[in-house]
Design an enzyme around this catalytic site. Structure first.
Site, PDB file in Angstrom:
ATOM      1  N   LYS A  44     -48.855 108.760 -48.721  1.00 55.35           N
ATOM      2  CA  LYS A  44     -47.951 107.732 -48.187  1.00 55.35           C
ATOM      3  C   LYS A  44     -48.779 106.658 -47.470  1.00 55.35           C
ATOM      4  CE  LYS A  44     -43.308 109.312 -47.904  1.00 55.35           C
ATOM      5  NZ  LYS A  44     -43.473 110.241 -48.999  1.00 55.35           N
ATOM      6  N   ASP A  78     -47.307 106.856 -53.002  1.00 52.67           N
ATOM      7  CA  ASP A  78     -45.860 106.788 -52.818  1.00 52.67           C
ATOM      8  C   ASP A  78     -45.471 105.366 -52.436  1.00 52.67           C
ATOM      9  OD1 ASP A  78     -45.721 109.494 -53.242  1.00 52.67           O
ATOM     10  OD2 ASP A  78     -45.085 110.031 -51.223  1.00 52.67           O
ATOM     11  N   GLN A 107     -39.424 101.813 -57.221  1.00 52.18           N
ATOM     12  CA  GLN A 107     -38.039 102.213 -56.968  1.00 52.18           C
ATOM     13  C   GLN A 107     -37.054 101.401 -57.826  1.00 52.18           C
ATOM     14  OE1 GLN A 107     -38.866 100.991 -53.072  1.00 52.18           O
ATOM     15  NE2 GLN A 107     -38.851 103.036 -52.150  1.00 52.18           N
ATOM     16  N   ARG A 128     -44.865 105.762 -61.415  1.00 53.40           N
ATOM     17  CA  ARG A 128     -43.894 106.851 -61.268  1.00 53.40           C
ATOM     18  C   ARG A 128     -42.554 106.179 -60.932  1.00 53.40           C
ATOM     19  NH1 ARG A 128     -44.444 109.427 -55.850  1.00 53.40           N
ATOM     20  NH2 ARG A 128     -45.920 110.907 -56.714  1.00 53.40           N
ATOM     21  N   LYS A 131     -35.633 106.561 -58.128  1.00 57.60           N
ATOM     22  CA  LYS A 131     -34.489 105.686 -57.789  1.00 57.60           C
ATOM     23  C   LYS A 131     -34.731 104.932 -56.489  1.00 57.60           C
ATOM     24  CE  LYS A 131     -30.890 108.207 -60.228  1.00 57.60           C
ATOM     25  NZ  LYS A 131     -29.555 108.853 -60.184  1.00 57.60           N
ATOM     26  N   ALA A 133     -35.468 105.929 -51.988  1.00 50.09           N
ATOM     27  CA  ALA A 133     -34.918 106.856 -51.001  1.00 50.09           C
ATOM     28  C   ALA A 133     -34.627 106.246 -49.627  1.00 50.09           C
ATOM     29  CB  ALA A 133     -35.888 108.022 -50.834  1.00 50.09           C
ATOM     30  N   HIS A 171     -33.903 113.813 -60.913  1.00 44.01           N
ATOM     31  CA  HIS A 171     -33.233 115.079 -61.233  1.00 44.01           C
ATOM     32  C   HIS A 171     -31.963 114.798 -62.019  1.00 44.01           C
ATOM     33  CE1 HIS A 171     -35.262 115.243 -57.287  1.00 44.01           C
ATOM     34  NE2 HIS A 171     -35.881 116.232 -57.895  1.00 44.01           N
ATOM     35  N   ARG A 230     -33.802 113.706 -47.847  1.00 44.30           N
ATOM     36  CA  ARG A 230     -33.284 114.619 -48.879  1.00 44.30           C
ATOM     37  C   ARG A 230     -31.847 115.033 -48.570  1.00 44.30           C
ATOM     38  NH1 ARG A 230     -37.627 113.143 -50.495  1.00 44.30           N
ATOM     39  NH2 ARG A 230     -36.124 111.607 -51.228  1.00 44.30           N
TER      40      ARG A 230
HETATM   41  C1  LIG Z   1     -41.603 113.381 -57.862  1.00 43.89           C
HETATM   42  C2  LIG Z   1     -40.806 112.446 -57.007  1.00 43.89           C
HETATM   43  C3  LIG Z   1     -41.469 111.514 -56.228  1.00 43.89           C
HETATM   44  C4  LIG Z   1     -40.746 110.594 -55.457  1.00 43.89           C
HETATM   45  N1  LIG Z   1     -41.415 109.621 -54.774  1.00 43.89           N
HETATM   46  C5  LIG Z   1     -40.713 108.684 -54.121  1.00 43.89           C
HETATM   47  C6  LIG Z   1     -41.354 107.560 -53.510  1.00 43.89           C
HETATM   48  O1  LIG Z   1     -42.583 107.418 -53.563  1.00 43.89           O
HETATM   49  N2  LIG Z   1     -40.587 106.643 -52.857  1.00 43.89           N
HETATM   50  C7  LIG Z   1     -39.214 106.767 -52.808  1.00 43.89           C
HETATM   51  O2  LIG Z   1     -38.559 105.883 -52.243  1.00 43.89           O
HETATM   52  N3  LIG Z   1     -38.586 107.823 -53.353  1.00 43.89           N
HETATM   53  C8  LIG Z   1     -39.285 108.769 -54.005  1.00 43.89           C
HETATM   54  N4  LIG Z   1     -38.632 109.821 -54.585  1.00 43.89           N
HETATM   55  C9  LIG Z   1     -37.203 110.065 -54.263  1.00 43.89           C
HETATM   56  C10 LIG Z   1     -36.283 109.316 -55.197  1.00 43.89           C
HETATM   57  O3  LIG Z   1     -36.397 107.935 -54.983  1.00 43.89           O
HETATM   58  C11 LIG Z   1     -34.822 109.743 -54.979  1.00 43.89           C
HETATM   59  O4  LIG Z   1     -34.472 109.428 -53.675  1.00 43.89           O
HETATM   60  C12 LIG Z   1     -34.571 111.231 -55.234  1.00 43.89           C
HETATM   61  O5  LIG Z   1     -35.338 111.694 -56.301  1.00 43.89           O
HETATM   62  C13 LIG Z   1     -33.108 111.473 -55.593  1.00 43.89           C
HETATM   63  O6  LIG Z   1     -32.781 110.748 -56.737  1.00 43.89           O
HETATM   64  P1  LIG Z   1     -32.402 111.405 -58.156  1.00 43.89           P
HETATM   65  O7  LIG Z   1     -33.196 110.650 -59.168  1.00 43.89           O
HETATM   66  O8  LIG Z   1     -32.583 112.829 -58.167  1.00 43.89           O
HETATM   67  O9  LIG Z   1     -30.898 110.947 -58.352  1.00 43.89           O
HETATM   68  P2  LIG Z   1     -29.562 111.309 -57.551  1.00 43.89           P
HETATM   69  O10 LIG Z   1     -28.617 110.235 -57.955  1.00 43.89           O
HETATM   70  O11 LIG Z   1     -29.802 111.571 -56.107  1.00 43.89           O
HETATM   71  O12 LIG Z   1     -29.126 112.664 -58.217  1.00 43.89           O
HETATM   72  C14 LIG Z   1     -28.816 112.691 -59.614  1.00 43.89           C
HETATM   73  C15 LIG Z   1     -28.351 114.066 -59.987  1.00 43.89           C
HETATM   74  O13 LIG Z   1     -29.432 114.992 -59.845  1.00 43.89           O
HETATM   75  C16 LIG Z   1     -28.911 116.249 -59.476  1.00 43.89           C
HETATM   76  N5  LIG Z   1     -29.438 116.630 -58.169  1.00 43.89           N
HETATM   77  C17 LIG Z   1     -30.022 115.837 -57.266  1.00 43.89           C
HETATM   78  N6  LIG Z   1     -30.391 116.554 -56.179  1.00 43.89           N
HETATM   79  C18 LIG Z   1     -30.022 117.814 -56.428  1.00 43.89           C
HETATM   80  C19 LIG Z   1     -30.119 119.024 -55.718  1.00 43.89           C
HETATM   81  N7  LIG Z   1     -30.678 119.099 -54.522  1.00 43.89           N
HETATM   82  N8  LIG Z   1     -29.636 120.134 -56.279  1.00 43.89           N
HETATM   83  C20 LIG Z   1     -29.074 120.099 -57.502  1.00 43.89           C
HETATM   84  N9  LIG Z   1     -28.949 118.972 -58.239  1.00 43.89           N
HETATM   85  C21 LIG Z   1     -29.421 117.862 -57.706  1.00 43.89           C
HETATM   86  C22 LIG Z   1     -27.406 116.101 -59.381  1.00 43.89           C
HETATM   87  O14 LIG Z   1     -26.856 116.441 -60.621  1.00 43.89           O
HETATM   88  C23 LIG Z   1     -27.236 114.623 -59.132  1.00 43.89           C
HETATM   89  O15 LIG Z   1     -25.997 114.144 -59.527  1.00 43.89           O
HETATM   90  C24 LIG Z   1     -39.332 110.693 -55.410  1.00 43.89           C
HETATM   91  C25 LIG Z   1     -38.670 111.623 -56.191  1.00 43.89           C
HETATM   92  C26 LIG Z   1     -39.374 112.481 -56.998  1.00 43.89           C
HETATM   93  C27 LIG Z   1     -38.613 113.446 -57.853  1.00 43.89           C
END
Ligand SMILES: Cc1cc2nc3c(=O)[nH]c(=O)nc-3n(C[C@H](O)[C@H](O)[C@H](O)COP(=O)(O)OP(=O)(O)OC[C@H]3O[C@@H](n4cnc5c(N)ncnc54)[C@H](O)[C@@H]3O)c2cc1C
Length: 248
Positions: A44, A78, A107, A128, A131, A133, A171, A230
């Site tokens: 970070k 990140d 993002q 990478r 979405k 965060a 995810h 999270r």
């Molecule tokens: C490897 C990695 C690195 C990342 N690095 C960064 C970064 O550098 N900067 C940054 O701003 N963000 C980062 N993020 C976070 C990212 O931006 C999102 O905030 C986070 O991944 C949630 O988004 P989502 O794509 O899972 O979609 P969401 O819309 O949150 O979820 C989509 C679907 O995924 C499933 N899901 C999500 N969470 C869960 C759970 N806990 N249990 C079961 N199902 C679930 C559900 O079906 C949900 O409807 C990173 C994420 C990952 C995976």
């Protein structure tokens, strides 16, 4: 499946702490190498000093990068809140001119990201795509889920057409399957990345289907900010936090 290790910590305001985090990353990379663990690290920028002095951040990142190069390790940078986006992307583009073992997160909720994706791909960089965060203003980010997912799809298509060594970090079932469909057309070099403890069955299913999957593994004492992001995304992540605290 591989791991991506992240030492928890951000918004660091002490020079000593940024140097301690840098030293820790050097040790982690040495350990990964000596134990022959196929994993990399993700850092970070504000943990490495971006909030204090951009040149401190660049010095610390350079140290990590040159050690990673000598060990054959990859480093992800990140992406953090919007006050830092421009500096992170610009620093990454400079760094990519000297090192090929470095990638940066982008993002999909940020309206500026399409330009950033194209600039990074122009220098052969690795992205990478996630979405996003952080809690940002509607002037600079898409707020609605359909808009964020739409932009994610758009940026992902650009990456499949022009990128290599990139990561689809979500995810979200629909976006994962869309990436799988795109990969059958473009045969690009990419991997799926997901957070530790989330959608574990899907990770294994993707590995069985022949995809590369990496799990982002945050560890360390400064867990508060990461855990709150999270839990805000998915209430059930409170159980993840509880499990981590109990098991240490
Ligand atoms: C490897 C990695 C690195 C990342 N690095 C960064 C970064 O550098 N900067 C940054 O701003 N963000 C980062 N993020 C976070 C990212 O931006 C999102 O905030 C986070 O991944 C949630 O988004 P989502 O794509 O899972 O979609 P969401 O819309 O949150 O979820 C989509 C679907 O995924 C499933 N899901 C999500 N969470 C869960 C759970 N806990 N249990 C079961 N199902 C679930 C559900 O079906 C949900 O409807 C990173 C994420 C990952 C995976």
């Amino acid at each position: 499946m591989r791991g991506i290790l992240n030492l928890l910590g951000e918004d660091t305001t002490s020079r000593e702490d940024t140097i301690a985090a840098t030293t820790k990353y050097l040790e982690i990379m040495e350990t990964l190498k000596s134990r022959q663990i196929e994993s990399c690290i993700s850092v970070k920028p504000t943990q490495l000093g971006l909030m204090i002095d951009p040149s401190l951040f660049r010095d610390n990142l350079n140290k990590i990068q040159s050690k990673a190069k000598s060990l054959g390790t990859f480093v992800w940078v990140d992406i953090e809140g919007s006050p830092f986006t421009a500096q992170i992307v610009d620093s990454y583009i400079e760094l990519r001119k000297r090192y090929d073992n470095v990638g940066v997160a982008i993002q999909a909720y940020l309206k500026r990201s399409e330009d950033d994706v194209n600039r990074i791909l122009d220098v052969g960089g690795a992205i990478r795509l996630c979405k996003g965060a952080y809690n940002e203003s509607p002037e600079i980010v898409y707020k609605r889920k359909d808009q964020i997912n739409g932009n994610f799809s758009k940026l992902m298509r650009i990456m499949f057409e022009r990128g290599r060594g990139f990561a689809v970090a979500t995810h979200d079932e629909k976006l994962i399957e869309e990436a799988a469909r795109l990969s059958s057309v473009h045969h690009a070099d990419f991997e799926f990345e997901m957070l530790m403890g989330i959608r574990d069955k899907k990770k294994l299913e993707l590995v069985e289907r022949g995809y590369r999957v990496s799990e982002y593994i945050p560890f360390g004492k400064s867990w508060w900010a990461y855990s709150m992001r999270r839990i805000r995304e998915h209430k059930s992540n409170i159980f993840l936090l509880a499990r981590s605290l109990i098991s240490g």
